[in-house]
Design a protein around this motif. Sequence first.
Motif, PDB file in Angstrom:
ATOM      1  N   LEU A  45       0.822  -1.204   0.000  1.00  0.00           N
ATOM      2  CA  LEU A  45       0.000   0.000   0.000  1.00  0.00           C
ATOM      3  C   LEU A  45       0.858   1.257   0.000  1.00  0.00           C
ATOM      4  N   LEU A  46       1.950   1.212   0.739  1.00  0.00           N
ATOM      5  CA  LEU A  46       2.860   2.364   0.775  1.00  0.00           C
ATOM      6  C   LEU A  46       3.488   2.613  -0.593  1.00  0.00           C
ATOM      7  N   VAL A  47       3.746   1.536  -1.325  1.00  0.00           N
ATOM      8  CA  VAL A  47       4.287   1.687  -2.683  1.00  0.00           C
ATOM      9  C   VAL A  47       3.256   2.356  -3.577  1.00  0.00           C
ATOM     10  N   ILE A  48       1.988   1.950  -3.446  1.00  0.00           N
ATOM     11  CA  ILE A  48       0.929   2.554  -4.264  1.00  0.00           C
ATOM     12  C   ILE A  48       0.772   4.032  -3.942  1.00  0.00           C
ATOM     13  N   TRP A  49       0.868   4.369  -2.653  1.00  0.00           N
ATOM     14  CA  TRP A  49       0.653   5.747  -2.237  1.00  0.00           C
ATOM     15  C   TRP A  49       1.858   6.645  -2.490  1.00  0.00           C
ATOM     16  N   PHE A  50       3.077   6.121  -2.268  1.00  0.00           N
ATOM     17  CA  PHE A  50       4.275   6.970  -2.297  1.00  0.00           C
ATOM     18  C   PHE A  50       5.297   6.572  -3.354  1.00  0.00           C
ATOM     19  N   GLY A  51       5.023   5.527  -4.128  1.00  0.00           N
ATOM     20  CA  GLY A  51       5.950   5.133  -5.182  1.00  0.00           C
ATOM     21  C   GLY A  51       7.056   4.221  -4.674  1.00  0.00           C
ATOM     22  N   PHE A  52       8.082   4.036  -5.517  1.00  0.00           N
ATOM     23  CA  PHE A  52       9.170   3.103  -5.207  1.00  0.00           C
ATOM     24  C   PHE A  52      10.405   3.802  -4.650  1.00  0.00           C
ATOM     25  N   GLY A  53      10.279   5.037  -4.257  1.00  0.00           N
ATOM     26  CA  GLY A  53      11.430   5.781  -3.768  1.00  0.00           C
ATOM     27  C   GLY A  53      11.812   5.429  -2.343  1.00  0.00           C
ATOM     28  N   LEU A  54      12.515   6.355  -1.708  1.00  0.00           N
ATOM     29  CA  LEU A  54      13.025   6.130  -0.352  1.00  0.00           C
ATOM     30  C   LEU A  54      11.940   6.284   0.705  1.00  0.00           C
ATOM     31  N   LEU A  55      10.937   7.134   0.451  1.00  0.00           N
ATOM     32  CA  LEU A  55       9.936   7.461   1.464  1.00  0.00           C
ATOM     33  C   LEU A  55       9.184   6.251   2.001  1.00  0.00           C
ATOM     34  N   PRO A  56       8.627   5.362   1.164  1.00  0.00           N
ATOM     35  CA  PRO A  56       7.902   4.209   1.741  1.00  0.00           C
ATOM     36  C   PRO A  56       8.792   3.294   2.570  1.00  0.00           C
ATOM     37  N   LYS A  57      10.055   3.186   2.217  1.00  0.00           N
ATOM     38  CA  LYS A  57      10.991   2.351   2.983  1.00  0.00           C
ATOM     39  C   LYS A  57      11.231   2.953   4.360  1.00  0.00           C
ATOM     40  N   ILE A  58      11.408   4.261   4.410  1.00  0.00           N
ATOM     41  CA  ILE A  58      11.606   4.938   5.691  1.00  0.00           C
ATOM     42  C   ILE A  58      10.361   4.808   6.558  1.00  0.00           C
ATOM     43  N   ILE A  59       9.184   4.898   5.935  1.00  0.00           N
ATOM     44  CA  ILE A  59       7.935   4.777   6.685  1.00  0.00           C
ATOM     45  C   ILE A  59       7.813   3.386   7.307  1.00  0.00           C
ATOM     46  N   VAL A  60       8.169   2.348   6.552  1.00  0.00           N
ATOM     47  CA  VAL A  60       8.095   0.977   7.070  1.00  0.00           C
ATOM     48  C   VAL A  60       8.978   0.810   8.300  1.00  0.00           C
ATOM     49  N   ILE A  61      10.214   1.261   8.208  1.00  0.00           N
ATOM     50  CA  ILE A  61      11.145   1.118   9.335  1.00  0.00           C
ATOM     51  C   ILE A  61      10.686   1.950  10.524  1.00  0.00           C
ATOM     52  N   SER A  62      10.212   3.158  10.267  1.00  0.00           N
ATOM     53  CA  SER A  62       9.757   4.029  11.348  1.00  0.00           C
ATOM     54  C   SER A  62       8.558   3.427  12.073  1.00  0.00           C
ATOM     55  N   LEU A  63       7.631   2.830  11.317  1.00  0.00           N
ATOM     56  CA  LEU A  63       6.467   2.193  11.929  1.00  0.00           C
ATOM     57  C   LEU A  63       6.877   1.028  12.813  1.00  0.00           C
ATOM     58  N   VAL A  64       7.914   0.305  12.397  1.00  0.00           N
ATOM     59  CA  VAL A  64       8.400  -0.826  13.185  1.00  0.00           C
ATOM     60  C   VAL A  64       9.066  -0.353  14.470  1.00  0.00           C
ATOM     61  N   CYS A  65       9.737   0.809  14.402  1.00  0.00           N
ATOM     62  CA  CYS A  65      10.570   1.256  15.520  1.00  0.00           C
ATOM     63  C   CYS A  65       9.842   2.095  16.564  1.00  0.00           C
ATOM     64  N   PHE A  66       8.850   2.887  16.137  1.00  0.00           N
ATOM     65  CA  PHE A  66       8.331   3.891  17.071  1.00  0.00           C
ATOM     66  C   PHE A  66       7.510   3.285  18.203  1.00  0.00           C
ATOM     67  N   PHE A  67       6.786   2.200  17.951  1.00  0.00           N
ATOM     68  CA  PHE A  67       5.869   1.669  18.966  1.00  0.00           C
ATOM     69  C   PHE A  67       6.603   1.141  20.203  1.00  0.00           C
ATOM     70  N   PRO A  68       7.673   0.323  20.081  1.00  0.00           N
ATOM     71  CA  PRO A  68       8.370  -0.126  21.297  1.00  0.00           C
ATOM     72  C   PRO A  68       8.901   1.027  22.147  1.00  0.00           C
ATOM     73  N   VAL A  69       9.376   2.085  21.487  1.00  0.00           N
ATOM     74  CA  VAL A  69       9.887   3.238  22.230  1.00  0.00           C
ATOM     75  C   VAL A  69       8.750   3.948  22.953  1.00  0.00           C
ATOM     76  N   THR A  70       7.621   4.108  22.278  1.00  0.00           N
ATOM     77  CA  THR A  70       6.470   4.777  22.877  1.00  0.00           C
ATOM     78  C   THR A  70       5.971   4.034  24.113  1.00  0.00           C
ATOM     79  N   VAL A  71       5.783   2.730  23.989  1.00  0.00           N
ATOM     80  CA  VAL A  71       5.270   1.931  25.101  1.00  0.00           C
ATOM     81  C   VAL A  71       6.262   1.915  26.265  1.00  0.00           C
TER      82      VAL A  71
END
Length: 255
Positions: free
Chosen positions: A110-136
């Motif tokens: 879905l991120l590829v469809i919304w943001f293309g094949f560039g760097l942005l969707p990759k950064i979003i994937v990693i950020s989504l994986v990382c932010f929740f453990p830190v928040t909790v």
Amino acid sequence: MKSLLSKSWRPLLVLLLLFILWETAVIILDIPNWLLPAPNEIFLEATVNGDDLLVHLISTLKLTLTGFSIGTCIGLITAIFLYLLPKVKEAVYPLLILSQNIPTIVLAPLLVIWFGFGLLPKIIVISLVCFFPVTVAALDGFKQTPAELKHYLAMAGANKQQLFWKLEFPYALPAIFSGIKISATYSVMGAVISEWLGAKEGIGVYMTLASSSFRTDRVFVAIFTIMILSLLLFAIIQGLERITVRWHHQGEDMK
């Protein structure tokens, strides 16, 4: 520190025994290399094609550190925001938990469809994986501040902002670092998954090419590279924790 070093030989010994058993089983059972390569074959492949692997490793490392840094910052800011605004936390926190039930491998296309094949969707994937453990971890750490210390500072005239930055935030640092260490290990896998979205370089690309060509030895090289990179990031964060939260580890070092 001495205690940590004195105990480090135990997991290394277990790992060495596992490799010996693995090597022996492959030889005795005569398992073909394409099905299950021996450890020495995997090590040889990593040595022979080290230059090619290094290019992919550098690409994954850059992506990992970028996404990890962004995700950690977002997670910490989110935790502070939710802790200081309890009513907002009541409304938003359940949604954050629900967001973690969406598999990353499903969200990636879905991120590829919304943001293309560039760097942005990759950064979003990693950020989504990382932010929740830190928040909790940060939210749990903020709540662990002893009530008597908060009462003492309040009696001394500290306002809510001073109470947070001078007591609650420093007291939560061990918990925050625990969340950051979890995110550090997750970030590498998040980077590999994000590279499946169409990257030209990276360990994820290396693994995909090796799997499609039935080069099982290279697949294991990629797996071990991911594991080593995760352990290195974990060790670096742990070292920073021991420096930053020195008071928390003084009792551990004396044991």
